[in-house]
Design a protein around this motif. Sequence first.
Motif, PDB file in Angstrom:
ATOM      1  N   UNK A  25      66.092   9.139  22.164  1.00 52.90           N
ATOM      2  CA  UNK A  25      66.795   9.127  23.433  1.00 52.90           C
ATOM      3  C   UNK A  25      67.126  10.523  23.952  1.00 52.90           C
ATOM      4  N   UNK A  26      66.891  11.564  23.150  1.00 50.70           N
ATOM      5  CA  UNK A  26      67.227  12.918  23.565  1.00 50.70           C
ATOM      6  C   UNK A  26      66.542  13.274  24.879  1.00 50.70           C
ATOM      7  N   UNK A  27      65.272  12.946  25.006  1.00 44.29           N
ATOM      8  CA  UNK A  27      64.534  13.244  26.235  1.00 44.29           C
ATOM      9  C   UNK A  27      65.153  12.575  27.449  1.00 44.29           C
ATOM     10  N   UNK A  28      65.554  11.321  27.302  1.00 43.59           N
ATOM     11  CA  UNK A  28      66.177  10.600  28.418  1.00 43.59           C
ATOM     12  C   UNK A  28      67.512  11.224  28.803  1.00 43.59           C
ATOM     13  N   UNK A  29      68.300  11.577  27.804  1.00 38.37           N
ATOM     14  CA  UNK A  29      69.613  12.168  28.076  1.00 38.37           C
ATOM     15  C   UNK A  29      69.466  13.497  28.790  1.00 38.37           C
ATOM     16  N   UNK A  30      68.621  14.381  28.267  1.00 37.93           N
ATOM     17  CA  UNK A  30      68.421  15.687  28.889  1.00 37.93           C
ATOM     18  C   UNK A  30      67.818  15.553  30.281  1.00 37.93           C
ATOM     19  N   UNK A  31      66.878  14.656  30.440  1.00 34.88           N
ATOM     20  CA  UNK A  31      66.247  14.444  31.731  1.00 34.88           C
ATOM     21  C   UNK A  31      67.273  14.010  32.775  1.00 34.88           C
ATOM     22  N   UNK A  32      68.147  13.087  32.413  1.00 31.62           N
ATOM     23  CA  UNK A  32      69.177  12.629  33.349  1.00 31.62           C
ATOM     24  C   UNK A  32      70.151  13.741  33.697  1.00 31.62           C
ATOM     25  N   UNK A  33      70.501  14.567  32.719  1.00 28.29           N
ATOM     26  CA  UNK A  33      71.430  15.673  32.975  1.00 28.29           C
ATOM     27  C   UNK A  33      70.787  16.726  33.879  1.00 28.29           C
ATOM     28  N   UNK A  34      69.518  17.034  33.653  1.00 26.92           N
ATOM     29  CA  UNK A  34      68.813  18.006  34.494  1.00 26.92           C
ATOM     30  C   UNK A  34      68.730  17.491  35.924  1.00 26.92           C
ATOM     31  N   UNK A  35      68.381  16.225  36.084  1.00 20.26           N
ATOM     32  CA  UNK A  35      68.294  15.630  37.416  1.00 20.26           C
ATOM     33  C   UNK A  35      69.648  15.673  38.115  1.00 20.26           C
ATOM     34  N   UNK A  36      70.713  15.374  37.385  1.00 18.98           N
ATOM     35  CA  UNK A  36      72.055  15.403  37.969  1.00 18.98           C
ATOM     36  C   UNK A  36      72.386  16.794  38.525  1.00 18.98           C
ATOM     37  N   UNK A  47      61.982   9.160  43.377  1.00 18.08           N
ATOM     38  CA  UNK A  47      60.904   8.989  42.387  1.00 18.08           C
ATOM     39  C   UNK A  47      59.965  10.196  42.284  1.00 18.08           C
ATOM     40  N   UNK A  48      60.389  11.379  42.745  1.00 14.40           N
ATOM     41  CA  UNK A  48      59.510  12.544  42.632  1.00 14.40           C
ATOM     42  C   UNK A  48      59.839  13.405  41.409  1.00 14.40           C
ATOM     43  N   UNK A  49      60.966  13.148  40.743  1.00  9.58           N
ATOM     44  CA  UNK A  49      61.353  13.954  39.582  1.00  9.58           C
ATOM     45  C   UNK A  49      60.558  13.497  38.368  1.00  9.58           C
ATOM     46  N   UNK A  50      59.978  14.474  37.675  1.00 12.75           N
ATOM     47  CA  UNK A  50      59.199  14.199  36.471  1.00 12.75           C
ATOM     48  C   UNK A  50      59.594  15.240  35.418  1.00 12.75           C
ATOM     49  N   UNK A  51      59.850  14.794  34.219  1.00 17.58           N
ATOM     50  CA  UNK A  51      60.180  15.751  33.160  1.00 17.58           C
ATOM     51  C   UNK A  51      59.526  15.339  31.853  1.00 17.58           C
ATOM     52  N   UNK A  52      59.238  16.343  31.045  1.00 18.88           N
ATOM     53  CA  UNK A  52      58.716  16.130  29.704  1.00 18.88           C
ATOM     54  C   UNK A  52      59.506  17.031  28.773  1.00 18.88           C
ATOM     55  N   UNK A  53      60.025  16.442  27.709  1.00 12.09           N
ATOM     56  CA  UNK A  53      60.859  17.189  26.779  1.00 12.09           C
ATOM     57  C   UNK A  53      60.312  16.992  25.370  1.00 12.09           C
ATOM     58  N   UNK A  65      59.663  20.406  33.896  1.00  9.51           N
ATOM     59  CA  UNK A  65      59.968  19.395  34.903  1.00  9.51           C
ATOM     60  C   UNK A  65      59.485  19.855  36.263  1.00  9.51           C
ATOM     61  N   UNK A  66      59.314  18.901  37.149  1.00 13.37           N
ATOM     62  CA  UNK A  66      58.953  19.209  38.534  1.00 13.37           C
ATOM     63  C   UNK A  66      59.566  18.140  39.430  1.00 13.37           C
TER      64      UNK A  66
END
Length: 83
Positions: A25-36, A47-53, A65-66
């Motif tokens: 779940x680390x990727x999901x948590x970090x992705x949500x925080x970055x998006x925030x 739906x344009x935010x994309x991230x890979x961790x 991310x982009x």
Amino acid sequence: MKKLANEVYLKAEEVLFCDKLNSKKLGDILSNEILYVLKQYFEIDKNSFYSKIFTDHSGDINVSFCFRAKRVLLKKSSVINEV
């Protein structure tokens, strides 16, 4: 006694950190925080935010991310007026 408590805390902190790095779940948590955070500065297309961790075996975390933004959101207090 205080020194022992500190050592125990540091070891527990290290274990918890390792567990987080190994968590799926680390990727999901970090992705949500970055998006925030990005949403505080950009109006992001839906739906344009994309991230890979990725987490390396060394514990290093690689983030890429982009996103597509409609505009930059600036507060009046953050704009610098030139004289």
